[in-house]
Design an enzyme around this catalytic site. Sequence first.
Site, PDB file in Angstrom:
ATOM      1  N   ASP A  24       0.800  -1.218   0.000  1.00 23.49           N
ATOM      2  CA  ASP A  24       0.000   0.000   0.000  1.00 23.49           C
ATOM      3  C   ASP A  24       0.835   1.273   0.000  1.00 23.49           C
ATOM      4  OD1 ASP A  24      -2.843   1.259   0.603  1.00 23.49           O
ATOM      5  OD2 ASP A  24      -1.403   2.213   1.922  1.00 23.49           O
ATOM      6  N   GLY A  46      -4.961   2.439  -0.389  1.00 23.56           N
ATOM      7  CA  GLY A  46      -4.883   1.786  -1.692  1.00 23.56           C
ATOM      8  C   GLY A  46      -5.465   0.387  -1.648  1.00 23.56           C
ATOM      9  N   ASP A  47      -5.124  -0.377  -0.618  1.00 18.74           N
ATOM     10  CA  ASP A  47      -5.697  -1.710  -0.444  1.00 18.74           C
ATOM     11  C   ASP A  47      -7.210  -1.639  -0.290  1.00 18.74           C
ATOM     12  OD1 ASP A  47      -3.461  -3.517  -0.487  1.00 18.74           O
ATOM     13  OD2 ASP A  47      -2.852  -2.732   1.457  1.00 18.74           O
ATOM     14  N   LEU A  48      -7.665  -0.735   0.565  1.00 17.96           N
ATOM     15  CA  LEU A  48      -9.099  -0.648   0.843  1.00 17.96           C
ATOM     16  C   LEU A  48      -9.886  -0.241  -0.396  1.00 17.96           C
ATOM     17  CD1 LEU A  48      -8.801   1.108   4.311  1.00 17.96           C
ATOM     18  CD2 LEU A  48      -9.500  -1.266   3.903  1.00 17.96           C
ATOM     19  N   GLY A  71     -10.054  -3.058  -2.876  1.00 19.40           N
ATOM     20  CA  GLY A  71     -11.088  -4.003  -2.457  1.00 19.40           C
ATOM     21  C   GLY A  71     -12.484  -3.504  -2.783  1.00 19.40           C
TER      22      GLY A  71
END
Length: 414
Positions: free
Chosen positions: A144, A172-174, A177
């Site tokens: 991230d 970025g990950d969230l 997703g």
Amino acid sequence: MSGPLSGLVVLDLSRALAGPHAAMMLGDMGARVIKVEHPDGGDDTRGWGPPFVGPADARESTYFLSCNRNKESVVLDLKSAQGRHTLARLVERSDVLVENFRTGVLDRLGFPAEELHRLNPRLVLLSITGFGHDGPQGGRPGYDQIAQGEAGLMSLTGPDPDSPTRIGVPIGDLLAGMYGAYGVVAALHERARTGRGRVVRTSLLAALVGVHAFQGTNYTVAGRVGRAQGNLHPSLQPYGSYRCRDAIVQVAVGSEGLWARFAPLVGLAVDDPRFAVNADRVVNAEELATVINAAFADRGVAELLAELCSAGIPAGEVRTLDRVYDWAQTRSQGLVVEVDHTTLGTVELPGPAVRFDGDPPQRHAAPPVLGEHTRAVLGWLDGLDGAGGLGGHDGLAGDPPGAPADGRPYTSHL
């Protein structure tokens, strides 16, 4: 657990955060999510801490707990023939598969997209990568903070252009997703018409570029490169953070009508030539902030917010997380949920961000301990296949914690 996606089965092969967050969102909507983990330690985030909680012989990572509610955990060694056989059986019975391996890993395991669709033509495959599955840097691993820097977000965040700062959560990950779950739902809708699944792709890079919003068009259309400037909005003023006697408050004056009501509260004439229209206020944002901070300095937060509210000015204080989760408004929105965890007992978790009118409050399932549902899920597969009994043909590493001792048939608890 009921919801709009009830009856769908999601096979979650992902780990860390982007994929697990996407799968959790689908689980929050009622899908049955089966999380496949390696017998040796499981999802990487089970070891990400401190903090860890729970008894000494069954410690749980709070990081793992954040993105794995409403899931069942199955342990499989995908490098073994038996593990791959079981995975193929799960693929045949699933509606969605979520993975965030590096590009080519599933292919090397014997499960390229073509094989997955041979096994199950209706399967929707969500693939999340760091920088995209193709292109000149398509094979790069994605973490991230690296992506926040590469995608320009850090250059827009922080007190000044010389201090690029990561956002305080793995945004970025969230976002990857969230975009992934959004793509899955669209593909499921398409499948209802075509009868076939497809591959949905997103990445940390795509997700972060996707939220550049006006900062993106500032460059692509006007040629202006945005830079970090702390908590003062680059295109709208006054809009930012200011200090009062005992707190930091935020004010959003989003129109000239609001400015006409706000200016007298800080001792300014509405037509002051330095600040008469928004464009002037943006140019003179730092001078305006100095005036506002001086006007707020002797006022307590409760008094100040009441005054701003009475004038119709959008405003709020900057809260610490403990005060967010203890706030009655947060709890009224279902943003804190209570779950019963196998080793931790009853705990509270952050709840889902979407509700549906008319639905009663949902009872959510706690994030699973490693391999908690292996025997139960295999029993479900055997029942569907008419194999009868669990047998020894799936090559699993013993009975996981929490597994039914008698091999009784599986009943979903979601």
